[in-house]
Design a protein around this motif. Structure first.
Motif, short mmCIF file in Angstrom:
data_model
loop_
_atom_site.label_atom_id
_atom_site.label_comp_id
_atom_site.label_asym_id
_atom_site.label_seq_id
_atom_site.Cartn_x
_atom_site.Cartn_y
_atom_site.Cartn_z
N ILE A 100 0.86 -1.19 0.00
CA ILE A 100 0.00 0.00 0.00
C ILE A 100 0.90 1.23 0.00
CG2 ILE A 100 -1.76 1.29 1.25
CD1 ILE A 100 -2.72 -1.46 2.32
N ILE A 101 0.74 2.05 -1.01
CA ILE A 101 1.50 3.29 -1.15
C ILE A 101 0.54 4.46 -0.96
CG2 ILE A 101 2.96 4.70 -2.66
CD1 ILE A 101 4.28 2.03 -2.11
N PRO A 102 0.69 5.22 0.12
CA PRO A 102 -0.16 6.41 0.29
C PRO A 102 0.05 7.38 -0.88
CG PRO A 102 1.04 5.92 2.31
CD PRO A 102 1.61 5.05 1.23
N TRP A 103 -1.02 8.04 -1.28
CA TRP A 103 -0.96 8.95 -2.42
C TRP A 103 0.10 10.02 -2.21
CZ3 TRP A 103 -2.53 8.48 -7.18
CH2 TRP A 103 -2.53 9.60 -8.02
N LYS A 104 0.30 10.47 -0.96
CA LYS A 104 1.29 11.51 -0.67
C LYS A 104 2.72 11.03 -0.95
CE LYS A 104 1.68 10.36 4.18
NZ LYS A 104 1.53 10.78 5.54
N ASN A 105 2.93 9.71 -1.06
CA ASN A 105 4.25 9.15 -1.32
C ASN A 105 4.54 8.98 -2.81
OD1 ASN A 105 4.37 9.05 1.42
ND2 ASN A 105 4.92 6.90 1.55
N ILE A 106 3.59 9.34 -3.65
CA ILE A 106 3.83 9.29 -5.09
C ILE A 106 4.54 10.59 -5.47
CG2 ILE A 106 2.77 9.29 -7.38
CD1 ILE A 106 0.58 7.50 -6.21
N VAL A 107 5.75 10.44 -5.99
CA VAL A 107 6.59 11.59 -6.29
C VAL A 107 6.35 12.11 -7.70
CG1 VAL A 107 8.98 12.39 -6.50
CG2 VAL A 107 8.35 10.79 -4.68
N LYS A 108 6.30 11.18 -8.67
CA LYS A 108 6.18 11.59 -10.08
C LYS A 108 5.49 10.50 -10.87
CE LYS A 108 7.48 13.99 -13.78
NZ LYS A 108 6.91 15.27 -14.10
N ILE A 109 4.54 10.90 -11.70
CA ILE A 109 3.90 9.99 -12.63
C ILE A 109 4.42 10.34 -14.01
CG2 ILE A 109 1.73 9.17 -13.62
CD1 ILE A 109 0.39 9.89 -10.96
N GLY A 110 5.26 9.45 -14.54
CA GLY A 110 5.85 9.68 -15.86
C GLY A 110 5.11 8.92 -16.93
N SER A 111 5.65 8.92 -18.13
CA SER A 111 4.98 8.27 -19.25
C SER A 111 5.01 6.75 -19.13
CB SER A 111 5.60 8.70 -20.58
OG SER A 111 6.98 8.38 -20.58
N ASP A 112 6.06 6.19 -18.51
CA ASP A 112 6.19 4.73 -18.37
C ASP A 112 6.29 4.26 -16.93
OD1 ASP A 112 6.25 4.35 -21.15
OD2 ASP A 112 8.40 4.78 -21.20
N VAL A 113 6.65 5.16 -16.01
CA VAL A 113 7.00 4.79 -14.65
C VAL A 113 6.34 5.73 -13.65
CG1 VAL A 113 8.94 4.65 -13.03
CG2 VAL A 113 9.23 3.84 -15.34
N ILE A 114 5.98 5.19 -12.49
CA ILE A 114 5.53 6.00 -11.37
C ILE A 114 6.59 5.86 -10.27
CG2 ILE A 114 3.76 6.35 -9.62
CD1 ILE A 114 1.74 5.19 -11.62
N LEU A 115 7.18 6.98 -9.86
CA LEU A 115 8.20 6.97 -8.82
C LEU A 115 7.54 7.22 -7.47
CD1 LEU A 115 10.93 9.14 -10.60
CD2 LEU A 115 10.78 6.63 -10.47
N VAL A 116 7.89 6.38 -6.48
CA VAL A 116 7.27 6.48 -5.15
C VAL A 116 8.34 6.45 -4.06
CG1 VAL A 116 5.13 5.38 -5.92
CG2 VAL A 116 6.93 3.98 -4.91
N ARG A 117 8.00 7.04 -2.92
CA ARG A 117 8.82 6.89 -1.72
C ARG A 117 8.32 5.65 -0.99
NH1 ARG A 117 7.33 12.24 -1.11
NH2 ARG A 117 8.88 13.63 -1.95
#
Length: 91
Positions: free
Chosen positions: A57-74
């Motif tokens: 489970i990744i809290p929405w606040k931990n999503i750093v960047k939504i790119g074209s191919d990848v979502i970066l998360v803390r």
């Protein structure tokens, strides 16, 4: 606008170690506010003893960047992931 079908196909990658965590299998929406609270990742290749995928489970606040191919998360929860049955037998 971003559709769930658009983000489900993206790889989820941890910023801390560059590890591929999986793909989004579900989202958690607060029905009172209408906001996405978290994304839920299926464990993919990691299976627990009962044959179900582990969930991350990744809290929405931990999503750093939504790119074209990848979502970066803390995500620091490497200890929370369970090893597969094969990995447990090796140890």
């Amino acid at each position: 606008m971003l559709k769930i079908s658009d983000i489900q196909s993206k790889d989820i990658v941890s910023l801390s170690d560059g590890r591929l965590l999986g793909h989004i299998s579900d989202i958690d929406i607060n029905l009172e506010t209408g906001r996405v609270e978290a994304v839920i990742l299926g464990g993919g290749r990691m299976m627990n003893l009962f044959g179900k995928e582990d969930e991350i489970i990744i809290p929405w606040k931990n999503i750093v960047k939504i790119g074209s191919d990848v979502i970066l998360v803390r995500y620091q929860g490497s200890g929370q992931l369970q090893a597969s049955t094969d990995e447990k037998e090796e140890n």
